[in-house]
Enzyme design. Structure first.
Site, PDB file in Angstrom:
ATOM      1  N   SER A  48     -41.128  73.585  51.925  1.00 41.63           N
ATOM      2  CA  SER A  48     -41.661  72.111  51.715  1.00 41.63           C
ATOM      3  C   SER A  48     -42.899  72.026  52.442  1.00 41.63           C
ATOM      4  O   SER A  48     -43.287  72.256  53.665  1.00 41.63           O
ATOM      5  CB  SER A  48     -40.470  71.373  51.984  1.00 41.63           C
TER       6      SER A  48
HETATM    7  N1  SAH Z   1     -35.599  74.541  53.840  1.00 39.21           N
HETATM    8  C1  SAH Z   1     -36.292  75.457  53.458  1.00 39.21           C
HETATM    9  C2  SAH Z   1     -36.642  74.941  51.933  1.00 39.21           C
HETATM   10  C3  SAH Z   1     -36.449  76.207  50.856  1.00 39.21           C
HETATM   11  S1  SAH Z   1     -36.566  75.998  48.812  1.00 39.21           S
HETATM   12  C4  SAH Z   1     -37.456  75.955  54.194  1.00 39.21           C
HETATM   13  O1  SAH Z   1     -37.730  75.214  55.131  1.00 39.21           O
HETATM   14  O2  SAH Z   1     -38.114  76.860  53.571  1.00 39.21           O
HETATM   15  C5  SAH Z   1     -34.847  75.644  48.603  1.00 39.21           C
HETATM   16  C6  SAH Z   1     -34.086  77.152  48.936  1.00 39.21           C
HETATM   17  O3  SAH Z   1     -32.893  76.687  48.361  1.00 39.21           O
HETATM   18  C7  SAH Z   1     -34.594  78.332  48.163  1.00 39.21           C
HETATM   19  O4  SAH Z   1     -34.784  79.306  49.051  1.00 39.21           O
HETATM   20  C8  SAH Z   1     -33.402  78.419  47.136  1.00 39.21           C
HETATM   21  O5  SAH Z   1     -33.166  80.010  46.981  1.00 39.21           O
HETATM   22  C9  SAH Z   1     -32.245  77.906  47.948  1.00 39.21           C
HETATM   23  N2  SAH Z   1     -31.149  77.483  47.408  1.00 39.21           N
HETATM   24  C10 SAH Z   1     -30.851  77.018  46.080  1.00 39.21           C
HETATM   25  N3  SAH Z   1     -29.479  76.709  45.493  1.00 39.21           N
HETATM   26  C11 SAH Z   1     -28.740  77.305  46.612  1.00 39.21           C
HETATM   27  C12 SAH Z   1     -27.229  77.211  46.993  1.00 39.21           C
HETATM   28  N4  SAH Z   1     -26.346  76.997  45.829  1.00 39.21           N
HETATM   29  N5  SAH Z   1     -26.933  77.762  47.968  1.00 39.21           N
HETATM   30  C13 SAH Z   1     -27.860  78.147  49.257  1.00 39.21           C
HETATM   31  N6  SAH Z   1     -29.228  78.121  48.813  1.00 39.21           N
HETATM   32  C14 SAH Z   1     -29.692  77.765  47.736  1.00 39.21           C
END
Ligand code: SAH
Length: 214
Positions: A61
């Protein structure tokens, strides 16, 4: 490349400059090397004012959004935090400096493996990472003082509301696939209370209690 200069500029202009005031939060952003959490070919974009692709169709993000979500969690240092969507690991690394323990779940195995390696390399020993469907939460470690969901969902997945402690806080992008409202949820007398913060755009939360897989 002078990453510490870029990092300082990011904090001053994008984070403090836009109204994030919690001094502990600002200190955490000065400390964590964001360029270690982006893929090598994106390293020049690490401190930019935008989300950065991290592979598998996912993104790290925008710094300001990470800061805003972190400030909303109102961490004092003693909390047990659950993050859903470890992604690059950057948000978890920020939280690790502000709370006692961080539990983070990532659905995409390739991302989880890479991110686990970064935590190890940088010596984060209060972060526990697992691969799986985060919409189920982490029942063996519940309850949590704070929960942060970093992927978009039209509802608070039921297990996550249940695993939040009384008087606990949860932050998530609430809404459909292409636009959401960043929302602060507080649990009082067993009930969830919702407060709208601002518009945002996140990748979808895919899982049993989130959006269905295509
Ligand atoms: N907090 C992260 C943002 C990642 S974007 C950072 O600091 O980089 C969101 C992430 O959520 C993605 O990697 C995606 O694969 C994950 N995601 C989506 N659905 C999910 C679920 N049900 N359980 C765990 N992760 C999930």
């Amino acid at each position: 490349m002078d990453y510490s200069g870029l990092k300082k500029q990011m904090v001053d202009e994008q984070i403090a400059g836009r109204g994030i005031k919690d001094r502990r939060v600002l200190a955490a952003f000065y400390k964590v090397p964001r360029h270690k959490f982006v893929p090598p070919d994106k390293i020049d974009s690490a401190y930019g004012d935008f989300p950065v692709p991290i592979g598998a169709g996912q993104t790290i993000s925008q710094p300001y959004i990470v800061a805003l979500m972190t400030e909303l969690l109102d961490l004092k240092g003693s909390e047990k935090v659950l993050e859903i969507g470890a992604g690059s690991g950057y948000q978890a690394a920020i939280l690790a400096g502000l709370a006692r323990e961080v539990y983070t779940i990532e659905r995409v195995p390739a991302l989880a493996i890479k991110t686990g390696g970064i935590f190890k390399e940088l010596g984060y020993n209060n972060i526990k990472l697992k691969t799986g469907d985060g919409t189920l939460g982490w029942p063996e470690e519940a309850p949590f003082d704070r929960v942060i969901i970093t992927a978009a969902s039209p509802v608070v997945p039921q297990p996550l509301g249940e695993q939040l402690k009384e008087n606990g806080k949860l932050v998530l992008p609430l809404g459909e696939s292409f636009s959401q409202i960043l929302t602060l949820v507080e649990k009082e007398s067993g009930e969830l209370h919702y407060k709208d913060i601002c518009g945002c755009v996140f990748v979808p939360l895919v899982g049993k209690y989130g959006l269905r897989e295509e």
